[in-house]
Design a protein around this motif. Sequence first.
Motif, PDB file in Angstrom:
ATOM      1  N   VAL A 271      19.708  69.956  65.590  1.00 27.97           N
ATOM      2  CA  VAL A 271      18.903  69.329  64.972  1.00 27.97           C
ATOM      3  C   VAL A 271      17.743  69.026  66.096  1.00 27.97           C
ATOM      4  O   VAL A 271      16.638  68.845  64.958  1.00 27.97           O
ATOM      5  CB  VAL A 271      19.753  67.658  65.088  1.00 27.97           C
ATOM      6  CG1 VAL A 271      18.408  66.627  64.862  1.00 27.97           C
ATOM      7  CG2 VAL A 271      20.591  67.640  63.458  1.00 27.97           C
TER       8      VAL A 271
ATOM      9  N   SER B  92      13.963  70.980  66.102  1.00 25.15           N
ATOM     10  CA  SER B  92      13.137  69.967  64.899  1.00 25.15           C
ATOM     11  C   SER B  92      12.652  69.702  65.148  1.00 25.15           C
ATOM     12  O   SER B  92      11.673  69.022  64.852  1.00 25.15           O
ATOM     13  CB  SER B  92      14.015  70.267  63.070  1.00 25.15           C
ATOM     14  OG  SER B  92      15.295  69.889  63.280  1.00 25.15           O
ATOM     15  N   MET B  93      13.550  68.891  65.845  1.00 21.03           N
ATOM     16  CA  MET B  93      13.081  67.056  65.969  1.00 21.03           C
ATOM     17  C   MET B  93      12.529  67.408  66.904  1.00 21.03           C
ATOM     18  O   MET B  93      11.056  66.302  67.079  1.00 21.03           O
ATOM     19  CB  MET B  93      14.302  66.136  66.415  1.00 21.03           C
ATOM     20  CG  MET B  93      14.000  64.390  67.883  1.00 21.03           C
ATOM     21  SD  MET B  93      15.547  63.707  68.411  1.00 21.03           S
ATOM     22  CE  MET B  93      14.497  65.004  69.810  1.00 21.03           C
TER      23      MET B  93
ATOM     24  N   SER C 285      19.744  67.110  51.167  1.00 26.21           N
ATOM     25  CA  SER C 285      19.289  65.953  51.741  1.00 26.21           C
ATOM     26  C   SER C 285      17.974  65.723  50.484  1.00 26.21           C
ATOM     27  O   SER C 285      17.814  64.219  50.401  1.00 26.21           O
ATOM     28  CB  SER C 285      17.917  66.553  52.381  1.00 26.21           C
ATOM     29  OG  SER C 285      18.535  67.730  53.986  1.00 26.21           O
TER      30      SER C 285
ATOM     31  N   ILE D  47      15.494  65.937  58.119  1.00 17.77           N
ATOM     32  CA  ILE D  47      14.418  65.657  59.264  1.00 17.77           C
ATOM     33  C   ILE D  47      13.336  65.091  59.163  1.00 17.77           C
ATOM     34  O   ILE D  47      12.627  64.209  59.928  1.00 17.77           O
ATOM     35  CB  ILE D  47      13.841  67.235  60.096  1.00 17.77           C
ATOM     36  CG1 ILE D  47      14.274  66.580  61.847  1.00 17.77           C
ATOM     37  CG2 ILE D  47      13.021  67.868  59.855  1.00 17.77           C
ATOM     38  CD1 ILE D  47      15.279  65.829  62.464  1.00 17.77           C
TER      39      ILE D  47
ATOM     40  N   ALA E  68      12.658  61.247  60.662  1.00 12.38           N
ATOM     41  CA  ALA E  68      12.286  60.933  62.041  1.00 12.38           C
ATOM     42  C   ALA E  68      11.074  61.321  61.886  1.00 12.38           C
ATOM     43  O   ALA E  68       9.769  60.309  63.039  1.00 12.38           O
ATOM     44  CB  ALA E  68      12.828  62.334  62.588  1.00 12.38           C
TER      45      ALA E  68
ATOM     46  N   LEU F  25      11.375  57.564  66.217  1.00 12.95           N
ATOM     47  CA  LEU F  25      11.572  58.701  66.226  1.00 12.95           C
ATOM     48  C   LEU F  25      12.797  59.208  66.444  1.00 12.95           C
ATOM     49  O   LEU F  25      13.806  59.253  65.544  1.00 12.95           O
ATOM     50  CB  LEU F  25      11.029  59.529  66.686  1.00 12.95           C
ATOM     51  CG  LEU F  25      11.015  61.065  65.703  1.00 12.95           C
ATOM     52  CD1 LEU F  25       9.451  61.736  65.891  1.00 12.95           C
ATOM     53  CD2 LEU F  25      11.231  61.896  67.166  1.00 12.95           C
TER      54      LEU F  25
ATOM     55  N   THR G  84      15.166  56.641  64.756  1.00 14.48           N
ATOM     56  CA  THR G  84      15.828  57.302  63.936  1.00 14.48           C
ATOM     57  C   THR G  84      16.726  58.751  63.805  1.00 14.48           C
ATOM     58  O   THR G  84      18.216  58.448  62.766  1.00 14.48           O
ATOM     59  CB  THR G  84      14.342  57.618  62.435  1.00 14.48           C
ATOM     60  OG1 THR G  84      13.744  56.179  62.476  1.00 14.48           O
ATOM     61  CG2 THR G  84      14.219  57.684  61.568  1.00 14.48           C
ATOM     62  N   THR G  85      15.622  59.444  64.256  1.00 11.21           N
ATOM     63  CA  THR G  85      16.687  60.972  64.634  1.00 11.21           C
ATOM     64  C   THR G  85      18.116  60.739  64.746  1.00 11.21           C
ATOM     65  O   THR G  85      19.575  61.066  64.174  1.00 11.21           O
ATOM     66  CB  THR G  85      16.589  61.535  65.068  1.00 11.21           C
ATOM     67  OG1 THR G  85      15.482  61.583  65.052  1.00 11.21           O
ATOM     68  CG2 THR G  85      17.822  63.280  65.574  1.00 11.21           C
TER      69      THR G  85
ATOM     70  N   THR H   1      20.340  58.621  61.647  1.00 10.29           N
ATOM     71  CA  THR H   1      20.458  59.567  60.711  1.00 10.29           C
ATOM     72  C   THR H   1      21.596  60.685  61.035  1.00 10.29           C
ATOM     73  O   THR H   1      22.175  60.782  60.187  1.00 10.29           O
ATOM     74  CB  THR H   1      19.388  60.432  60.342  1.00 10.29           C
ATOM     75  OG1 THR H   1      18.346  59.004  60.371  1.00 10.29           O
ATOM     76  CG2 THR H   1      18.758  61.302  59.371  1.00 10.29           C
ATOM     77  N   PHE H   2      21.654  60.906  62.403  1.00  5.98           N
ATOM     78  CA  PHE H   2      23.080  62.372  62.107  1.00  5.98           C
ATOM     79  C   PHE H   2      23.766  62.100  63.165  1.00  5.98           C
ATOM     80  O   PHE H   2      25.329  62.629  62.917  1.00  5.98           O
ATOM     81  CB  PHE H   2      22.129  63.425  63.291  1.00  5.98           C
ATOM     82  CG  PHE H   2      20.850  64.055  62.271  1.00  5.98           C
ATOM     83  CD1 PHE H   2      20.787  64.754  61.587  1.00  5.98           C
ATOM     84  CD2 PHE H   2      19.388  63.658  62.469  1.00  5.98           C
ATOM     85  CE1 PHE H   2      20.240  66.016  60.631  1.00  5.98           C
ATOM     86  CE2 PHE H   2      18.820  64.271  62.158  1.00  5.98           C
ATOM     87  CZ  PHE H   2      18.713  65.101  60.977  1.00  5.98           C
TER      88      PHE H   2
END
Length: 432
Positions: A88, A91-92, A263, A302, A305, A327, A330-331, A334-335
Motif C-alpha cells: 500500500v 501508491s499512498m 474495491s 487507494i 486517500a 490522507l 484515511t489510509t 481503510t487498510f
Amino acid sequence: MIEKPLFKDALKFWFKLGWISFGGTVGHINIMHSYLVDQKKWVSDSRFFHALNLCMLLPGPEAQQLAIYMGWQLHGKKGGLAAGMLFVLPSMFILLILSVCYVYFGNQPWMFAMFNGFKPAVIAIIIVALLGIGKKALHTPYHILLAVLAFSCIFFFNISMVFIILGTIGFGLIFNYLWPSLIHQESKKKLVPVQEKEYYFNRDSVAVGANSHKKDLWLQILIFMLLWAMPTVALYYFTSDFAFWRELTFFFSKTAFLTIGGSYTVLPYVAQYTVTKLNWLSKMQMIDGFALAETTPGPLIIVVAFVGFIAAYNHFDTSIPMAILGLLITTFHTFLPSFLFIFVGGPIIEKAHGNTAITNVLGFVTAAVVGVILNLTLFLGKDVVFPGGIGFGNLDVAALGWVLITFLLMKKYKVNVLYIIGISLIFGLLHY
C-alpha cells in the motif's frame, strides 16, 4: 521440497510489488502468481488459489490480503505485516504527491483541460469494470433481479449501501435455505500440480494459524483495537475540530468492513455518500480522484486517500498539512482492518471454506454490487456527458465521444489503463 525462502528475498519482492503492481486486482494477482508459484516455487498452485478464494470471502482489497496471507505463511507475522504495508505505501506516497500537485495546479487552464480529458475515460473505466463484474456475478435470473433491485433502491430511493448489503445477505440466507438448488453454482475444478513437494508451502503444509486458540485470537483483536484507537486519541488531544476527525475516522473504518468482493464494492458508497451527504468534495473532484488513483500502483481503493486529503483540505481552509494528515488517517483506517481479517478471520474462514451457503450468499452480494456500480456510473457520468444538466442541448459531444472511444480501446483492443490515461491527457489538451 524447496528450502524455506530467506526473509530478505521475500522483502525485496514485496517492496518491488508495491511499485510495479499496476493493472488492478487481476494485475496484482498475476504478478504474485508468476513470482511466488512459477518462478520461485515458494507456494504451490493449489495453495495460492485456496488463499485467493479465502481472501475473496473477507472484506477488504483481496490482492492486498493475498499478499498479507502469503507473507504470513512464509515468514510469520513479520512477513504478513511487511507484505501488507509494502503493498500500500508506494501508491499512498505517489497519490500524496499527485494530490498536492492537484490542489496547487488544478485551477491552471492547462491542468484543468487535462483533467477534463481524464473524466470521460474514468467513466469508460467504470463501465468496463461494471461489465466485467456483471459477467462473473449474474449467473441466474435471480442474480439479475437482485442487481435490478439494488440499483432501484439506491437510484430511486437513495437507500444506503449498508442497508442494501445487509438486506442482500438476509435475502441470500433465506433464499439459500428455501431454494438452494436454484442458486447452486458448480465449482470449477482447478488443476493441482502432481509434484506438490516441489513447493515450500504446498497442499500438505500445515497453514500458520490453523491451530490458533481463542485466547490468541482475542489478544489480536485487542491489539487491533488499540492500534485503531491510538490515532483517534492523538487527534482528540493535538488537533482542532475533533468532530471532523471523528467522522472521518469512523466513516473510513466502516467502509473497510463493506469492501466485500473488491474495491468497486465500496467505491460507489464512498463516492455518493461523501459527495451528497457529507459534502467533503464535488462530483468532479471525485472523478479526478478516480483518475489519479488509476495512475498509481496498488489497489484502486487507494482513491479513498484522495477523498480524505480533499475533505481535510476543504474543511480546514485549504491547509496542506491538514490535508496530508487527512490522507494518512484515511489510509490507516481503510487498510488496517485487512491485517485483522487475515490474522484473525483467515483461520476461521479456512474452516468454513467450501461452505455452499457462504458461497451462495456472497454471490448474491456481488450481484447486488453490480446494481450499485451501475448507479455510480450514472451518478458520475451524467455530469461529464451533460455538464449543464440533463437535456439534449447540454450534451457534451466531445466527452460522449471520448467515453465511447476509450471504452472501445479497453474492451475490444485491451489497451492498458495507463495508456488510456496518457492519451486522455493529450485529448484534454487538444480539445482545450
